[in-house]
Enzyme design. Structure first.
Site, PDB file in Angstrom:
ATOM      1  CE  LYS A   1      -6.240  72.729  62.372  1.00  0.00           C
ATOM      2  NZ  LYS A   1      -4.791  72.899  62.618  1.00  0.00           N
TER       3      LYS A   1
ATOM      4  CG  HIS B   1       2.172  59.696  62.819  1.00  0.00           C
ATOM      5  ND1 HIS B   1       1.458  58.921  63.719  1.00  0.00           N
ATOM      6  CD2 HIS B   1       1.389  60.784  62.573  1.00  0.00           C
ATOM      7  CE1 HIS B   1       0.314  59.509  63.993  1.00  0.00           C
ATOM      8  NE2 HIS B   1       0.243  60.644  63.329  1.00  0.00           N
TER       9      HIS B   1
ATOM     10  CD  GLU C   1       0.068  58.781  60.082  1.00  0.00           C
ATOM     11  OE1 GLU C   1      -0.652  58.016  60.753  1.00  0.00           O
ATOM     12  OE2 GLU C   1      -0.311  59.899  59.711  1.00  0.00           O
TER      13      GLU C   1
ATOM     14  CE1 TYR D   1      -4.040  63.952  65.077  1.00  0.00           C
ATOM     15  CE2 TYR D   1      -6.256  63.202  65.573  1.00  0.00           C
ATOM     16  CZ  TYR D   1      -5.207  63.333  64.678  1.00  0.00           C
ATOM     17  OH  TYR D   1      -5.322  62.843  63.409  1.00  0.00           O
TER      18      TYR D   1
ATOM     19  CD  GLN E   1      -5.432  59.692  53.748  1.00  0.00           C
ATOM     20  OE1 GLN E   1      -4.389  60.221  53.392  1.00  0.00           O
ATOM     21  NE2 GLN E   1      -5.534  59.047  54.896  1.00  0.00           N
TER      22      GLN E   1
ATOM     23  CD  GLU F   1      -2.789  60.870  64.859  1.00  0.00           C
ATOM     24  OE1 GLU F   1      -1.979  61.770  65.164  1.00  0.00           O
ATOM     25  OE2 GLU F   1      -2.851  60.384  63.717  1.00  0.00           O
TER      26      GLU F   1
ATOM     27  CG  HIS G   1       1.515  65.359  63.971  1.00  0.00           C
ATOM     28  ND1 HIS G   1       0.979  65.331  65.242  1.00  0.00           N
ATOM     29  CD2 HIS G   1       0.805  64.444  63.255  1.00  0.00           C
ATOM     30  CE1 HIS G   1       0.004  64.446  65.298  1.00  0.00           C
ATOM     31  NE2 HIS G   1      -0.127  63.900  64.097  1.00  0.00           N
ATOM     32  CD  GLU G   2       1.360  63.978  59.484  1.00  0.00           C
ATOM     33  OE1 GLU G   2       1.308  62.732  59.549  1.00  0.00           O
ATOM     34  OE2 GLU G   2       0.421  64.700  59.859  1.00  0.00           O
TER      35      GLU G   2
END
Length: 648
Positions: free
Chosen positions: A601, A339, A311, A421, A174, A358, A335-336
């Site tokens: 989150k 991107h 993404e 975002y 990551q 974002e 969403h991804e």
């Protein structure tokens, strides 16, 4: 995150697909030619989170040759960098952090002088490599031999017990925001785009996949008990998008250019849940132009993955918490996927401009959802986001509610809030409302085309929209209030909250239960969508504090069967209520949730809520975190350590 450039590249690793001639086919690039914008000169912006000086010398290409050692928990081998720069340049500065540099040489194997500078707790160290003066137009090969360390922040090494299958280990990376430097020695700045290739050697029985085209999808022998996998990314990308996963992974196709990877035991559930992916790619192209990455696949990772999704080009990494059984959380895939245009194609030049990634993506995501599922669902998602934004605006210091942030001396993760975002998306919706969709859409499509494969700053965005949409209209400029949106805290006066009529009966039911003390049996729960259930559980009185009696909480939990809730978003909303009201019967459910997944989150707010409950919540938080922390990624632990403290 498609199909027109269709090819069967990633399918070969799947147990569900067979074929003999894939490797030859996969050697051909399945990505369209780069547009002219990709090779146009770039004006670099100083990135406060990188030591690189790209105006002097910059990395153009990275070639990795790494071996994964699951016992030592290291990747070791070489990174061969193609460096270009000013005529006469004699050094390049790379970013590294917590890494063992063993040697540096040129392409012929001749040693090059190198020096590691002082270590900064956020940025790591500069690695300065010296070489003979660059001739005009020349490329210098720099070969760094190195090894990662077991605690490299970008890498999470999972034991078999931490996977769904329970038999084989797993590794994933990551890189966002500035963690790629803990496993790849390069210029780790989003404004310095690089192509890459890789040869990854892993134990036999494991499959390696990356955010790149697979060149040998069956792998190749690499010594006793080992197999090597080769990859190539010909589109220049920001280094945070270089991504790797190694484990027991299988593939199922949605169509010729999209599919899903995950552990074999989860493959069928993931395939069924994410089936809308292929249609999303088609819709995204219809809205804002061609998908430029060849394939779009999704990797559903083990539960410790710290984000909802990442993404990575061609291969979105996703949390298993989106597998709800009813496709109700697929907006995360939208969403991804979005991107692939906003973020991967046009990228924030520095993390101070994160809203450009974002905010654009949340807007684009919602347009995909509107096209596929209708305006009512899109408005519900907007309204939920608006609610999250109001909470964030109330919690953050005013300076951090600006779109353009000052992150000098701060970890860029501090900018990963709903300001980037949801306020960013609200800004774009405001522009759309004022100018009309018939003018806004052609501008946004053109924005992606004009700036494809280039870094973007807030100031460059303003130049583009003023030149290509506002076009000198002083009245329109005044109506849009762009400088107020970007440089001032809070929300400008021209913002209009989204209104979802579908939520009106939900709000009435919430008031009847929470405020008027009605029975939970009157709640029409079974007929509601996930978004309506989230809205119900997010209801708060005007004062903001929801106080319920133990009897009310028990009625709610039992009647709605919240103890057995399988939807992660709904369960999270319920647990926030339970913790805020010190509802002891929900603690086993809370403990199971916090120890079975590591999505920041969910994890960070719940530990924050527990900690706020003093003598009741803090012992619970301390006990659960001591148990859960070994299974969390460093992205999550770095946040929760600041809330609960590091155990032991």
């Amino acid at each position: 995150m498609i199909r027109t450039f269709g090819l069967v590249s990633a399918l070969a690793l799947a147990t569900v697909v067979a074929g003999c001639n894939r490797q030859a086919a996969e050697a051909q690039s399945d990505m369209p030619p780069l547009p002219a914008s990709a090779t146009a000169p770039v004006q670099y912006v100083q990135d406060v989170h990188s030591y690189a000086q790209p105006d002097i010398a910059r990395v153009r290409h990275v070639a990795l040759d790494l071996t994964a050692d699951f016992t030592a928990k290291t990747l070791s081998g070489t990174a061969t960098l193609d460096v270009t720069g000013r005529t006469g340049a004699t050094e390049v500065i790379l970013d590294v952090r917590n890494m063992d540099i063993r040697s540096v040489a040129d392409g012929a194997g001749q040693p090059l002088q190198f020096q590691l500078g002082a270590d900064d707790p956020i940025k790591g160290q500069p690695l300065t490599v010296r070489f003979p003066a660059l001739a005009e137009g020349a490329t210098q090969k720099v070969v760094v031999t190195y090894a990662t360390r077991p605690d490299a922040a970008a890498l999470q090494w999972l034991s078999p017990a931490q996977t769904a299958g329970g038999q084989k280990p797993f590794l994933f990376s990551q890189g966002q925001a500035i963690l790629t430097r803990t496993w790849v020695p390069t210029q780790d700045s989003p404004g310095i785009r690089q192509t890459y290739e890789a040869r990854i050697t892993a134990p036999e029985g494991l499959t390696a996949i990356m955010s790149a085209q697979h060149l040998n999808s069956e792998g190749e022998p690499a010594g006793e008990g080992k197999r090597a996998w080769r990859f190539r990314m010909t589109n220049p990308i920001p280094p945070y998008l270089i991504a790797l996963a190694i484990g027991d992974q299988s593939f199922a196709a949605f169509d010729g250019r999209s599919g899903v990877w995950t552990e074999p035991s989860r493959l069928e559930a993931a395939r069924a849940e994410l089936e809308p992916t292929a249609r999303m790619v088609d819709v995204a192209e219809q809205l804002y132009g061609p998908y430029r990455w060849g394939r779009y696949d999704v990797l559903v990772l083990p539960p410790s993955f710290p984000f909802g999704g990442m993404e990575n080009p061609r291969l979105t990494f996703a949390t298993p918490t989106i597998i709800a059984g009813d496709q109700s959380l697929v907006s995360l895939v939208a969403h991804e996927l979005a991107h692939s245009w906003s973020g991967n194609l046009v990228t924030n030049a520095t993390w101070a401009d994160f809203w450009l990634n974002e905010g654009f993506t949340v807007y684009f995501e919602n347009r995909i959802m509107e096209q596929l599922y209708g305006k009512d669902r899109a408005l519900m998602l907007q309204a939920l986001g608006w609610g999250d934004l109001q909470t964030t605006l109330a919690e953050l210091p005013a300076a951090d509610t600006r779109l353009k942030l000052d992150l000098n001396g701060r970890d860029p993760d501090e900018g990963l809030t709903d300001i980037a975002y949801e306020k960013g998306a609200a800004f774009l919706r405001t522009i759309e409302r004022i100018v009309g969709r018939e003018r806004f859409d052609p501008w946004l499509r053109g924005y992606f085309e004009r700036n494809a494969f280039r870094p973007m700053t807030t100031e460059m965005f303003l130049q583009d929209i003023r030149a290509n949409l506002i076009k000198g209209d002083a009245s329109l400029e005044q109506q849009l209030m762009m400088d107020a949106w970007i440089y001032q805290p809070g929300m400008p006066s021209n913002w209009q909250p989204p209104v979802s009529t579908a939520f009106q009966p939900v709000d009435a039911a919430a008031k009847a239960f929470f405020a008027d003390r009605g029975p939970a049996s009157a709640i029409p729960w079974s007929g509601w969508s996930t978004q309506e259930r989230q809205r119900f559980l997010a209801w708060r009185p005007a004062g903001g504090t929801l106080r319920l009696t133990p009897a009310q909480l028990a009625d709610l939990e039992t009647t709605l069967n919240l103890r057995n809730e399988g939807n992660s978003e709904v369960l999270f909303s319920w647990l926030q209520i339970a913790v805020a009201n010190r509802y002891q019967p929900a603690v086993p459910t809370l403990e199971k949730f916090l120890t079975s997944q590591g999505r920041r989150k969910f994890v960070a707010p719940l530990f924050t809520s527990l900690w706020a409950q003093g003598d009741w919540g803090r012992p619970i938080a301390t006990r659960i975190y001591a148990q859960a922390r070994p299974g969390y990624h460093t992205v999550t632990t770095s946040t929760v350590d600041g809330i609960v403290g590091r155990p032991g």
